[in-house]
Scaffold this active site. Structure first.
Site, PDB file in Angstrom:
ATOM      1  CE1 TYR A 201      -4.490  -1.083   0.618  1.00 42.14           C
ATOM      2  CE2 TYR A 201      -3.183  -3.021   1.169  1.00 42.14           C
ATOM      3  CZ  TYR A 201      -4.394  -2.447   0.831  1.00 42.14           C
ATOM      4  OH  TYR A 201      -5.516  -3.229   0.701  1.00 42.14           O
ATOM      5  CG  HIS A 297      -3.969  -3.248  -2.669  1.00 47.77           C
ATOM      6  ND1 HIS A 297      -5.066  -4.047  -2.419  1.00 47.77           N
ATOM      7  CD2 HIS A 297      -2.878  -4.043  -2.476  1.00 47.77           C
ATOM      8  CE1 HIS A 297      -4.650  -5.262  -2.077  1.00 47.77           C
ATOM      9  NE2 HIS A 297      -3.340  -5.285  -2.121  1.00 47.77           N
ATOM     10  CG  HIS A 378     -13.053  -3.666  -1.946  1.00 52.74           C
ATOM     11  ND1 HIS A 378     -12.379  -4.005  -3.099  1.00 52.74           N
ATOM     12  CD2 HIS A 378     -12.141  -3.742  -0.943  1.00 52.74           C
ATOM     13  CE1 HIS A 378     -11.112  -4.252  -2.818  1.00 52.74           C
ATOM     14  NE2 HIS A 378     -10.944  -4.106  -1.503  1.00 52.74           N
ATOM     15  CG  HIS A 380      -9.210  -8.466  -0.147  1.00 52.57           C
ATOM     16  ND1 HIS A 380      -8.223  -8.204   0.750  1.00 52.57           N
ATOM     17  CD2 HIS A 380      -9.439  -7.290  -0.800  1.00 52.57           C
ATOM     18  CE1 HIS A 380      -7.842  -6.942   0.658  1.00 52.57           C
ATOM     19  NE2 HIS A 380      -8.570  -6.366  -0.278  1.00 52.57           N
ATOM     20  CG  MET A 453     -10.548  -5.263   3.039  1.00 52.04           C
ATOM     21  SD  MET A 453     -10.046  -3.885   1.971  1.00 52.04           S
ATOM     22  CE  MET A 453      -8.374  -3.609   2.544  1.00 52.04           C
TER      23      MET A 453
END
Length: 488
Positions: A201, A297, A378, A380, A453
């Site tokens: 990040y 990211h 969102h 993962h 997330m």
């Protein structure tokens, strides 16, 4: 299978400014002909499987709209209506060829209103998104060839030249404005060498161009140099206290962490996004250079070396101000290792809560209703579904948005299909569903692609001075749910 219980410890952070409203049923609009005599407005609700249309034609005769497999009449699903001497008429029809379409055996269109005033006919109607019988045409997420025709009177006969076709993606519509003074600027990385580690990040604080008066950003486009490594980008607006451009690994310095107001976001698989004609993101007019933090990211599972990146975002702006300032509200679960997903789970749920009744406690001005028009969902790699429930007075009244087949590789901005209003006091509950059958250890919430997330970015207007509304899990409930004896 299980659920992660939460305590509504709400985190709120400051953000933007003001406005009022459009017709929520018809957020999308296109003229179907070059002469601008035929205008179609529409909106949809996937939760109820209904799409609603308003067809306006400059005529006192019959009007029609059809869904065609190839742009011609044959095989088309057509609706015809008008206001005649005996009142209104309205029928669901099917075209076998270039002749008067026959009346469909099943009438699956619902007339809402039909008026004829001063030589203009307006027909409002609804139909299911999915086909109900073999003579109906399913509306899908790909472009559809729409056909139209109309007559000068109510004798439904040959239309002559008063017909045409236009291809439109009704469910994934993206308007394209061309303001006369349109310009753009870029906020990007500058020759950044992506580290040869799995997850990075990286943040860059930089100035936008100076604007001596207020403009509206109406379109945002991604600039992605390395599609195999750039996982997502988030742009944050910085407070006036942040004045020095610099860049560093994210989340380590106090200055980096001051920039919390989300302005734009892009995820892998997404594309350009244009705001509805009533709203735009404000920039300029406050007498200072505005600073932004670009958060990148990078996902580099192969640990490749030597990639140099200049990715970022392009912003199109205009001095032709829109009715409202737009903003982004981030909701769901706060990104932290404070929640966990067990291994070998086929369908595990987590929940993040936004209680808007708390907003009025922190804002400098009374909080107002939010008109939500788009979203970004969102998670993962373990994410399978994301649903955003809308609650009022303790009862669910709607889904703001959902994706029952979430794909990590395809995270685009989703138009809601209609503008949905979140009233002050409503609650927004984000549910994420995960599958960890390929994992034998606990998956924690976190920044790594292999972490998880559960977040949703809601695009709305008029803007509030609030950009975050999310929750943390209850540690005690988490420990109990996972059957752990202690929190270590």
């Amino acid at each position: 299978m299980g659920s992660l219980l939460i305590s509504p410890l709400l985190m709120l952070a400051l953000s933007l400014v003001a406005g009022a409203q459009e017709d929520p049923l018809f957020p999308f609009s296109e003229y179907l002909d070059h002469g601008r005599d035929v205008r179609l407005r529409w909106g949809f609700d996937k939760a109820t499987d209904i799409i609603t249309f308003e067809l306006t034609v400059n005529t006192s005769g019959w009007v029609s709209l059809g869904f065609s497999p190839n742009g011609g009449m044959a095989g088309s699903d057509i609706v015809i209506g008008g206001v005649g001497p005996q009142g209104t008429y309205f029928t669901d029809r099917y075209a076998e060829g270039n002749e008067l379409p026959s009346v469909d055996k099943e009438q699956n269109y619902k007339l809402l209103s039909l008026t004829e005033v001063n030589g203009q006919t307006v027909m409002k109607f609804q139909r299911p998104i999915a086909a109900c019988d073999p003579q109906d045409f399913s509306v899908t997420g790909i472009p559809i060839k729409l056909i139209y025709a109309y007559g000068i009177d109510d004798d439904i006969s040959y239309h002559g030249s008063q017909r045409g076709t236009k291809e439109i993606n009704l469910l994934n519509y993206m308007p394209r404005s061309t303001p006369s003074d349109s310009k753009y600027f870029d906020l990007t990385m500058t020759n950044y060498t992506i580290p040869d580690v799995r997850t990075t990040y990286y943040c860059k604080i930089m100035p936008a161009p100076f604007f001596d008066r207020k403009y509206h950003i109406y379109r945002i486009e991604p600039i992605v140099e390395h599609l195999d490594m750039v996982h997502h980008m988030v742009l944050y607006h910085c407070p006036p206290s942040v004045t020095n451009p610099h860049e560093e690994v994210c989340f380590h310095s106090a200055e980096i962490n001051q920039c919390l107001q989300v302005t734009a976001a892009w995820g892998v698989g997404g594309g350009a996004f244009e705001f509805p004609e009533v709203a735009g993101v404000p920039i300029g007019g406050d007498g200072r250079v505005q600073m932004y933090r670009l958060e990148m990211h990078y996902n580099n599972p192969s640990k490749l070396k030597g990639r140099v990146d200049n990715s970022g975002l392009r912003f199109f702006y205009t001095s032709e101000l829109r009715q409202h300032d737009a903003a982004v509200l981030q909701t769901g679960l706060a990104v932290s290792p404070g929640y966990a997903i067990p291994p070998n789970a086929s369908m595990y749920h987590t929940y993040g809560l936004c209680d808007t009744s708390l907003m009025r406690q922190i804002g400098p001005e009374p909080a107002h209703d939010l008109h939500v028009f788009a979203s970004i969902l969102h998670t993962h790699l373990a994410g399978r579904k994301v649903r955003v429930g809308h609650f009022r007075d303790g009862q669910q009244i709607d889904f703001l948005t959902f994706n029952e087949n979430y794909d990590f590789e395809y995270q685009q901005i989703l138009n809601l299909g209609e503008t949905k209003m979140i009233k002050q006091g409503d609650q927004v509950l984000v549910e994420c569903t995960y599958n960890t059958q390929d994992r034998n250890t606990i998956t924690w919430g976190g920044l790594e692609t292999t972490d998880e997330m559960c977040m949703v970015f809601l695009l709305y207007y008029p803007a509030l001075d609030i950009s975050l509304c999310h929750s943390f899990p209850s540690p005690d409930d988490l420990v109990q749910e996972l059957g752990m004896t202690n929190q270590k």
